[in-house]
Design an enzyme around this catalytic site. Structure first.
Site, PDB file in Angstrom:
ATOM      1  N   LYS A  42       5.096  -4.885  -5.292  1.00  0.00           N
ATOM      2  CA  LYS A  42       5.061  -6.259  -5.800  1.00  0.00           C
ATOM      3  C   LYS A  42       5.681  -6.398  -7.197  1.00  0.00           C
ATOM      4  CE  LYS A  42       3.275  -9.102  -3.514  1.00  0.00           C
ATOM      5  NZ  LYS A  42       3.677  -9.883  -2.301  1.00  0.00           N
ATOM      6  N   SER A 274      -1.900   0.154   3.310  1.00  0.00           N
ATOM      7  CA  SER A 274      -0.760  -0.529   3.946  1.00  0.00           C
ATOM      8  C   SER A 274       0.399   0.443   4.151  1.00  0.00           C
ATOM      9  CB  SER A 274      -0.326  -1.750   3.134  1.00  0.00           C
ATOM     10  OG  SER A 274       0.228  -1.374   1.907  1.00  0.00           O
TER      11      SER A 274
HETATM   12  C1  LIG Z   1      -0.746  -2.961  -0.767  1.00  0.00           C
HETATM   13  C2  LIG Z   1       0.171  -3.998  -0.220  1.00  0.00           C
HETATM   14  N1  LIG Z   1       0.908  -3.684   0.850  1.00  0.00           N
HETATM   15  C3  LIG Z   1       1.719  -4.609   1.422  1.00  0.00           C
HETATM   16  C4  LIG Z   1       1.824  -5.893   0.926  1.00  0.00           C
HETATM   17  C5  LIG Z   1       2.673  -6.917   1.656  1.00  0.00           C
HETATM   18  O1  LIG Z   1       3.822  -7.283   0.995  1.00  0.00           O
HETATM   19  P1  LIG Z   1       4.409  -8.762   1.182  1.00  0.00           P
HETATM   20  O2  LIG Z   1       3.562  -9.686   0.361  1.00  0.00           O
HETATM   21  O3  LIG Z   1       5.805  -8.648   0.661  1.00  0.00           O
HETATM   22  O4  LIG Z   1       4.382  -9.118   2.639  1.00  0.00           O
HETATM   23  C6  LIG Z   1       1.077  -6.242  -0.209  1.00  0.00           C
HETATM   24  C7  LIG Z   1       1.140  -7.583  -0.788  1.00  0.00           C
HETATM   25  O5  LIG Z   1       0.486  -7.923  -1.733  1.00  0.00           O
HETATM   26  C8  LIG Z   1       0.231  -5.270  -0.798  1.00  0.00           C
HETATM   27  O6  LIG Z   1      -0.523  -5.560  -1.864  1.00  0.00           O
END
Ligand SMILES: Cc1ncc(COP(=O)(O)O)c(C=O)c1O
Length: 309
Positions: A42, A274
């Site tokens: 981010k 994630s």
């Molecule tokens: C740990 C984590 N993984 C994945 C994402 C997903 O990214 P995006 O907001 O670009 O879909 C986020 C978004 O905040 C995140 O904090």
């Protein structure tokens, strides 16, 4: 290597081959987004949005910046605000891990915590996010702040269309068979897929969701409380573009716990849930077949594992 500020540490992350976790004959390539100074992917939209807001005059020098954040966008904004000289106010659901609050405060942010509506600690739901968003808008109005609004701000996708996508293409080019990404605001999936599909129409772009919260795949919401913080809010994000999606993949809490451990123990990468979901989904996509001989699949290690209990 000499750099002029921490802003120059954002992006241009290495692409790692995960040979120990890739199914035989394939290669999973993962971008080390945890190396950004705020510890996550981010940082890219944080930098892009604030630099563009300053250039366009919608953000004045020293004006406070306000955002609803699950932590990572907040850390990115805190890094950029510190460097550019803006006070930063992060409005966050109580359900996010206390480690995230500590990191934001350490970077000089003011953190406002909002009670959960129907989630519980470690599991933030769409309703929790809606409550925190409402509060963030109030704070921005009260303090004459610049409200970042990552879910609606076009910079969330543009940052990835202009940096993450081109970086993946520069490293893998025609060798790339597929791109896999979990969806939160959808900035990463939409921005990167848009760029990669413009380079080569045949690339497979796969969107990842938590099992039981597969609303983008058209399933009813069964499990709003899952482990994959920052993603899978049970609603369709404003930037969502289903025309970019060639496959939907779902990952369970048990699978992400397993892959988080495997990434640490077999690849030496202590990353968040994630990231584990992304790698698990790459394995599922490769095992489905149809990607040709020796597929090369790109994904992202979105953040470090240090923020998770
Ligand atoms: C740990 C984590 N993984 C994945 C994402 C997903 O990214 P995006 O907001 O670009 O879909 C986020 C978004 O905040 C995140 O904090």
């Amino acid at each position: 290597m000499k750099l002029s500020s921490s802003l120059a540490l954002i992006g241009r992350t290495p692409l790692l081959a995960l040979h120990r976790l890739s199914p035989p004959g394939s290669t999973i390539w993962a971008k080390a987004e945890f190396q950004n100074p705020g510890g996550s992917i981010k940082d890219r939209p944080a930098r892009y949005i604030l630099e563009h807001a300053r250039a366009s005059g919608s953000l004045s020098p020293r004006q406070p910046v306000v955002e609803m954040t699950s932590g990572n966008m907040g850390a990115g904004l805190a890094v950029v605000c510190a460097t550019l000289g803006h006070p930063f106010i992060a409005v966050m659901s109580c359900g996010n891990s206390p480690e995230r609050v500590r990191m934001l405060e350490a970077l000089g942010a003011e953190v406002i915590l909002v009670d959960q509506v129907d989630g519980r600690p470690g599991k933030v739901t769409g309703a929790d996010i809606a409550a925190a968003t409402l509060q963030a808008k109030r704070v921005a109005a009260d303090r004459d702040g610049f409200y970042v609004d990552q879910f609606n701000n076009d910079g969330s996708t543009a940052a990835h269309e202009l940096s993450t996508g081109p970086e993946i293409h520069a490293d893998l080019g025609e060798e790339l068979s597929a791109f896999v990404a979990i969806v939160g605001s959808a900035g990463t999936f939409v921005g990167v897929s848009r760029y990669l599909k413009r380079q080569r129409g045949g690339i497979v772009c796969a969107a990842v969701e938590p099992a039981g919260a597969e609303v983008l795949a058209g399933q009813p919401l069964h499990k709003p409380q899952h482990l994959i913080q920052g993603t899978g809010y049970g609603t369709r994000p404003p930037h969502w573009d289903p025309r970019l999606v060639d496959a939907y993949l779902a990952v369970t809490d048990e699978e992400v716990i397993d892959y988080k451990r495997r990434l640490a123990h077999q690849e030496g990468l202590h990353v968040g849930y994630s990231s584990a979901a992304n790698v698990c989904a790459c394995v599922k996509l490769i095992q489905r077949g149809g990607l040709g001989d020796a597929p090369q699949v790109a994904t992202l290690l979105c953040d470090t594992g240090l923020k998770y209990a």
